[in-house]
Scaffold this motif. Sequence first.
Motif, PDB file in Angstrom:
ATOM      1  N   ALA A 114       0.867  -1.262   0.161  1.00  0.00           N
ATOM      2  CA  ALA A 114      -0.040  -0.005   0.003  1.00  0.00           C
ATOM      3  C   ALA A 114       0.778   1.297   0.018  1.00  0.00           C
ATOM      4  CB  ALA A 114      -0.996   0.061   1.314  1.00  0.00           C
ATOM      5  N   ASP A 115       1.908   1.323   0.742  1.00  0.00           N
ATOM      6  CA  ASP A 115       2.910   2.405   0.859  1.00  0.00           C
ATOM      7  C   ASP A 115       3.458   2.473  -0.491  1.00  0.00           C
ATOM      8  OD1 ASP A 115       2.076   2.876   3.561  1.00  0.00           O
ATOM      9  OD2 ASP A 115       3.952   2.033   4.188  1.00  0.00           O
ATOM     10  N   GLY A 116       3.997   1.441  -1.015  1.00  0.00           N
ATOM     11  CA  GLY A 116       4.480   1.545  -2.425  1.00  0.00           C
ATOM     12  C   GLY A 116       3.491   2.243  -3.550  1.00  0.00           C
ATOM     13  N   LEU A 117       2.227   1.794  -3.589  1.00  0.00           N
ATOM     14  CA  LEU A 117       1.300   2.403  -4.314  1.00  0.00           C
ATOM     15  C   LEU A 117       1.076   3.752  -4.111  1.00  0.00           C
ATOM     16  CD1 LEU A 117      -1.286  -0.630  -4.431  1.00  0.00           C
ATOM     17  CD2 LEU A 117       0.046  -0.110  -6.550  1.00  0.00           C
ATOM     18  N   ARG A 118       1.074   4.187  -2.952  1.00  0.00           N
ATOM     19  CA  ARG A 118       0.867   5.604  -2.788  1.00  0.00           C
ATOM     20  C   ARG A 118       2.105   6.413  -3.334  1.00  0.00           C
ATOM     21  NH1 ARG A 118      -0.792   3.465   2.518  1.00  0.00           N
ATOM     22  NH2 ARG A 118      -3.090   3.479   2.847  1.00  0.00           N
ATOM     23  N   ALA A 119       3.276   5.909  -2.973  1.00  0.00           N
ATOM     24  CA  ALA A 119       4.316   6.534  -3.642  1.00  0.00           C
ATOM     25  C   ALA A 119       4.062   6.778  -5.089  1.00  0.00           C
ATOM     26  CB  ALA A 119       5.564   5.824  -3.165  1.00  0.00           C
ATOM     27  N   LEU A 120       3.972   5.787  -5.691  1.00  0.00           N
ATOM     28  CA  LEU A 120       3.567   5.972  -7.317  1.00  0.00           C
ATOM     29  C   LEU A 120       2.533   6.963  -7.491  1.00  0.00           C
ATOM     30  CD1 LEU A 120       3.504   2.116  -8.653  1.00  0.00           C
ATOM     31  CD2 LEU A 120       5.186   3.690  -8.599  1.00  0.00           C
ATOM     32  N   ALA A 121       1.541   7.070  -6.691  1.00  0.00           N
ATOM     33  CA  ALA A 121       0.324   7.806  -7.043  1.00  0.00           C
ATOM     34  C   ALA A 121       0.867   9.299  -6.520  1.00  0.00           C
ATOM     35  CB  ALA A 121      -0.706   7.677  -6.136  1.00  0.00           C
ATOM     36  N   ALA A 122       2.033   9.189  -5.857  1.00  0.00           N
ATOM     37  CA  ALA A 122       2.389  10.954  -5.528  1.00  0.00           C
ATOM     38  C   ALA A 122       3.517  11.515  -6.685  1.00  0.00           C
ATOM     39  CB  ALA A 122       3.085  10.768  -4.254  1.00  0.00           C
ATOM     40  N   THR A 123       3.773  10.577  -7.456  1.00  0.00           N
ATOM     41  CA  THR A 123       4.935  11.064  -8.648  1.00  0.00           C
ATOM     42  C   THR A 123       4.376  12.003  -9.285  1.00  0.00           C
ATOM     43  OG1 THR A 123       5.555   8.506  -8.781  1.00  0.00           O
ATOM     44  CG2 THR A 123       6.136   9.986 -10.544  1.00  0.00           C
ATOM     45  N   ASN A 124       5.186  13.143  -9.211  1.00  0.00           N
ATOM     46  CA  ASN A 124       4.867  14.168 -10.194  1.00  0.00           C
ATOM     47  C   ASN A 124       5.850  14.536 -11.272  1.00  0.00           C
ATOM     48  OD1 ASN A 124       3.907  16.706 -11.179  1.00  0.00           O
ATOM     49  ND2 ASN A 124       3.875  17.792  -9.403  1.00  0.00           N
ATOM     50  N   THR A 125       5.685  14.268 -12.410  1.00  0.00           N
ATOM     51  CA  THR A 125       6.652  14.380 -13.606  1.00  0.00           C
ATOM     52  C   THR A 125       6.072  15.580 -14.464  1.00  0.00           C
ATOM     53  OG1 THR A 125       5.573  12.810 -14.934  1.00  0.00           O
ATOM     54  CG2 THR A 125       7.159  12.056 -13.408  1.00  0.00           C
ATOM     55  N   GLY A 126       5.203  16.234 -14.317  1.00  0.00           N
ATOM     56  CA  GLY A 126       4.695  17.081 -15.239  1.00  0.00           C
ATOM     57  C   GLY A 126       3.665  16.133 -16.353  1.00  0.00           C
ATOM     58  N   LEU A 127       3.561  14.857 -16.426  1.00  0.00           N
ATOM     59  CA  LEU A 127       2.885  14.150 -16.942  1.00  0.00           C
ATOM     60  C   LEU A 127       1.511  13.762 -16.292  1.00  0.00           C
ATOM     61  CD1 LEU A 127       5.512  11.805 -18.439  1.00  0.00           C
ATOM     62  CD2 LEU A 127       4.627  13.681 -19.702  1.00  0.00           C
ATOM     63  N   PRO A 128       0.530  13.242 -16.960  1.00  0.00           N
ATOM     64  CA  PRO A 128      -0.761  12.893 -16.207  1.00  0.00           C
ATOM     65  C   PRO A 128      -0.356  12.100 -15.025  1.00  0.00           C
ATOM     66  CG  PRO A 128      -0.882  12.422 -18.679  1.00  0.00           C
ATOM     67  CD  PRO A 128       0.483  12.982 -18.271  1.00  0.00           C
ATOM     68  N   ARG A 129      -1.134  12.254 -14.059  1.00  0.00           N
ATOM     69  CA  ARG A 129      -0.938  11.826 -12.508  1.00  0.00           C
ATOM     70  C   ARG A 129      -1.716  10.458 -12.317  1.00  0.00           C
ATOM     71  NH1 ARG A 129       0.900  15.848  -8.894  1.00  0.00           N
ATOM     72  NH2 ARG A 129       1.037  14.080  -7.344  1.00  0.00           N
ATOM     73  N   VAL A 130      -1.415   9.666 -11.504  1.00  0.00           N
ATOM     74  CA  VAL A 130      -2.390   8.602 -11.170  1.00  0.00           C
ATOM     75  C   VAL A 130      -3.477   9.426 -10.084  1.00  0.00           C
ATOM     76  CG1 VAL A 130      -2.534   6.591  -9.492  1.00  0.00           C
ATOM     77  CG2 VAL A 130      -0.391   7.188 -10.836  1.00  0.00           C
ATOM     78  N   HIS A 131      -4.646   9.331 -10.679  1.00  0.00           N
ATOM     79  CA  HIS A 131      -5.910   9.728 -10.057  1.00  0.00           C
ATOM     80  C   HIS A 131      -6.028   9.137  -8.648  1.00  0.00           C
ATOM     81  CE1 HIS A 131      -7.485  10.287 -14.240  1.00  0.00           C
ATOM     82  NE2 HIS A 131      -6.858  11.129 -14.080  1.00  0.00           N
ATOM     83  N   GLU A 132      -6.595  10.068  -7.699  1.00  0.00           N
ATOM     84  CA  GLU A 132      -6.648   9.494  -6.193  1.00  0.00           C
ATOM     85  C   GLU A 132      -7.898   8.751  -6.332  1.00  0.00           C
ATOM     86  OE1 GLU A 132      -8.434  11.682  -2.086  1.00  0.00           O
ATOM     87  OE2 GLU A 132      -7.475  12.887  -3.761  1.00  0.00           O
ATOM     88  N   SER A 133      -8.988   8.795  -7.161  1.00  0.00           N
ATOM     89  CA  SER A 133      -9.721   7.799  -7.063  1.00  0.00           C
ATOM     90  C   SER A 133      -9.551   6.435  -7.733  1.00  0.00           C
ATOM     91  CB  SER A 133     -11.137   8.279  -8.329  1.00  0.00           C
ATOM     92  OG  SER A 133     -10.411   8.446  -9.415  1.00  0.00           O
ATOM     93  N   THR A 134      -8.085   6.322  -8.481  1.00  0.00           N
ATOM     94  CA  THR A 134      -7.820   4.939  -8.743  1.00  0.00           C
ATOM     95  C   THR A 134      -6.949   4.409  -7.697  1.00  0.00           C
ATOM     96  OG1 THR A 134      -7.216   5.573 -11.109  1.00  0.00           O
ATOM     97  CG2 THR A 134      -6.095   4.157 -10.368  1.00  0.00           C
ATOM     98  N   LEU A 135      -6.390   5.333  -7.010  1.00  0.00           N
ATOM     99  CA  LEU A 135      -5.651   4.740  -5.816  1.00  0.00           C
ATOM    100  C   LEU A 135      -6.740   4.353  -4.771  1.00  0.00           C
ATOM    101  CD1 LEU A 135      -2.927   4.213  -4.313  1.00  0.00           C
ATOM    102  CD2 LEU A 135      -3.202   6.402  -3.568  1.00  0.00           C
ATOM    103  N   ASP A 136      -7.380   5.006  -4.737  1.00  0.00           N
ATOM    104  CA  ASP A 136      -8.763   4.655  -3.291  1.00  0.00           C
ATOM    105  C   ASP A 136      -9.260   3.336  -3.882  1.00  0.00           C
ATOM    106  OD1 ASP A 136     -10.382   5.655  -1.268  1.00  0.00           O
ATOM    107  OD2 ASP A 136     -11.832   5.328  -2.511  1.00  0.00           O
TER     108      ASP A 136
END
Length: 247
Positions: free
Chosen positions: A211-233
């Motif tokens: 779960a922590d690893g997935l949250r870290a992926l969702a926090a990735t900010n590269t200027g490209l599209p983000r992992v949506h909060e709804s996807t992680l939830d």
Amino acid sequence: MGGRHPGRLRPGHARRRRRPGVRVRHAGHRGRVRTPHEFVARFCADTATPTVGFMSLDLSDPDVLDQLADGVANDLRGIKLYPVLAGFDPRGPAHDPFFAEATRLGLVVLWHMGATPSPVGDLSLSNPLLVDDVARRHPGLVQIIAHLGHPWQRESIVTCRKNRRVFTDVSASWARPLDGYLALVRAQEWDIADKLLFGSDYPMWTPKEAADGLRALAATNTGLPRVHESTLDRILHGDPLGDLGLA
């Protein structure tokens, strides 16, 4: 969802609901690692969190249908298949009676697809497009591609998109962060985020570490599209048992 040793698939927080399931590794004739169905059933019964048990089979075994029946008799609800090490080709018509019986019984098939570190592994038997072949022949069979089929995540995504009863888990996606981030974003773009299932690949990672690893992926900010909060939830807190026929 891996298939290494008995483990649990559950979120890394204290939520009381069932999650599929116990996984056992049975690498087939190349490994001969066997775990009795009774052991898995006992593990489920002794686990505090309600747990759905999976048997692990090798379609190369001539008595595989008898093993399947024994697993069902032990209240196991799914099947782990590992063709990359077992060495069977899911496309072979000789396996159709097995898939037909699994469909009739309402069992879920969990595939290890993608990479293996084993020198004897046959990667030609580990491409997620093989699952599409099975799904076309047996559209009523519920199937899960483990690990998003890494490194063939795009193949997993398009297989899930076209087959209503094919899902994929995200276990180990965080192990290669760029690969995992791109896979989650692509799943959103192809509109299959609702088919992403939580998996920890225990005992490689605990559910909390996953779960922590997935949250870290969702926090990735590269200027490209983000992992949506709804996807992680949805991955961390959703309950897919109804969709899988395991409720």
